[in-house]
Scaffold this active site. Sequence first.
Site, short mmCIF file in Angstrom:
data_model
loop_
_atom_site.label_atom_id
_atom_site.label_comp_id
_atom_site.label_asym_id
_atom_site.label_seq_id
_atom_site.Cartn_x
_atom_site.Cartn_y
_atom_site.Cartn_z
N GLY A 55 -6.79 -39.16 30.43
CA GLY A 55 -5.39 -38.73 30.45
C GLY A 55 -5.08 -38.00 31.75
O GLY A 55 -3.97 -38.11 32.28
N TRP A 87 -1.88 -28.46 29.20
CA TRP A 87 -3.26 -28.56 29.68
C TRP A 87 -3.28 -28.48 31.20
O TRP A 87 -2.30 -28.82 31.86
CB TRP A 87 -3.86 -29.89 29.19
N SER A 182 -3.77 -39.83 26.40
CA SER A 182 -5.21 -39.56 26.54
C SER A 182 -5.95 -40.13 25.34
O SER A 182 -5.47 -40.06 24.21
CB SER A 182 -5.45 -38.05 26.58
N HIS A 187 -8.78 -36.61 20.40
CA HIS A 187 -7.37 -36.99 20.33
C HIS A 187 -7.11 -38.04 19.25
O HIS A 187 -7.99 -38.39 18.48
CB HIS A 187 -6.90 -37.44 21.71
N HIS A 214 -8.37 -48.09 44.24
CA HIS A 214 -8.55 -48.02 45.69
C HIS A 214 -7.28 -48.15 46.52
O HIS A 214 -7.35 -48.14 47.74
CB HIS A 214 -9.55 -49.08 46.16
N ASN A 246 -10.19 -44.33 42.57
CA ASN A 246 -10.81 -45.24 41.60
C ASN A 246 -10.75 -44.56 40.24
O ASN A 246 -11.54 -43.67 39.94
CB ASN A 246 -12.26 -45.57 41.98
N ARG A 248 -10.54 -46.48 37.35
CA ARG A 248 -10.64 -47.61 36.42
C ARG A 248 -11.47 -47.27 35.18
O ARG A 248 -12.50 -46.61 35.28
CB ARG A 248 -11.29 -48.80 37.12
C1 LIG Z 1 -1.13 -32.32 27.57
C2 LIG Z 1 -2.40 -32.90 28.13
N1 LIG Z 1 -2.34 -33.59 29.27
C3 LIG Z 1 -3.45 -34.14 29.81
C4 LIG Z 1 -4.68 -34.02 29.22
C5 LIG Z 1 -5.88 -34.62 29.85
O1 LIG Z 1 -6.43 -35.66 29.12
P1 LIG Z 1 -7.98 -36.05 29.32
O2 LIG Z 1 -8.78 -35.04 28.60
O3 LIG Z 1 -8.07 -37.41 28.71
O4 LIG Z 1 -8.23 -36.07 30.77
C6 LIG Z 1 -4.79 -33.30 28.03
C7 LIG Z 1 -6.12 -33.15 27.42
O5 LIG Z 1 -6.37 -32.74 26.36
C8 LIG Z 1 -3.63 -32.72 27.46
O6 LIG Z 1 -3.71 -31.99 26.34
#
Ligand SMILES: Cc1ncc(COP(=O)(O)O)c(C=O)c1O
Length: 389
Positions: A55, A87, A182, A187, A214, A246, A248
Amino acid sequence: MFYELAASTWGQEEIDAIQRVVESNRFTMGDHVKEMERRFAGYFGIRHAVMVNSGSSANLAAVAALFFKKSNPLKRGDEVIVPAISWSTTYHPLQQYGLKLRFVDVELDSLNLDTSRLEEALTPNTKMILAVSILGNPAALDVMRAFADRHGLYFFEDNCESMDAELGGRKTGTFGDINTFSFFFSHHISTMEGGMVITDDEELCHLVRSLRAHGWTRDLPPDSPLFEARSDDFFEAYRFILPGYNLRPLEMSGAVGLEQLKKLPSFTAQRRKNLALFHKLFQGDDRFIIQRENGKSSCFCFPIILNPKRDPDRKRVMAALKEADIGYRIITGGNFLRHDVIKYYDYTTVGPMTNADTAHDYGFFVGNHPFDLTPQIETLHSVLNQVCR
Ligand SMILES: Cc1ncc(COP(=O)(O)O)c(C=O)c1O
């Protein structure tokens, strides 16, 4: 642990899916990822989906894409309205691309951005609103979308915490010009690590596809608006048009994602059943502030704020939960302004962050998993009932 903070949602189907990838002997991004993108876009009724390895990567690629749009791109120094609670990697790409953050406090009951402060947050430099629906509970996405449209702003939805939630019959993660998800372990669905960017905008989709790999043209169709294909395929095979990354995902993640996506409706239905019990036990109890549901939540955890008016002893409460073998943690990342990393940010605030501070100081959450949690939720209630007398 009696009541886990996070629980695995994988079954034999996911293991079999991985095994099929192993047998195919193709591990790097390929047909499973493509199919996951197709199904994901279909599930959300959006034209384009691009899968990435987290995410956080989805947020990075989405912000970057907005910088490379042909018309009206984001520019360094532009302002972005953000909620005070989210986050860390909601915010980091904004910092990395030289954007200026304008923090708005959250509502204490929904934990989402207080839209009554939007007018005050707006300046001549505002270019985007970044919406986050915290812990499965839809933010006022309709209000923010209308505000963004009225003022010609981009609307970016970081929907990493709210897959399958709904507002006014529309899924969260479909309101933005660009939207991210994410698939991390705890999750709504999990490929362990993984994420997705979805958008109806073809140019943004192509930008994210190139930035994911890339900054090259290989994953773009020859008629892409991003470049003019030339005839020399020797050089065309390694043609770089953007300063990309990258990001992917692996084929295994695509294959597992397909299995998890099939299960998503039943996961959400069970989480909503658990939520109904949680509401029954906690709603209307003045000792606890719980999330006011806006639309239909898909919550994968239950946030609780100890009512500060009753002068709660947070440490004692946490100790009681530990003693009862109940997992807990801070709400998302708490008030982001209270983290050391903020010293690297260019930002302003719209008034004090009173509610974000209250959630930071008195809030916590416990898990909500896609299976029956009746004994766990009842025990949680009785422990809190006891310790918060
Ligand atoms: C609001 C929010 N954005 C982004 C992310 C980042 O996701 P990831 O942990 O898959 O990198 C999170 C992670 O929990 C999140 O709560």
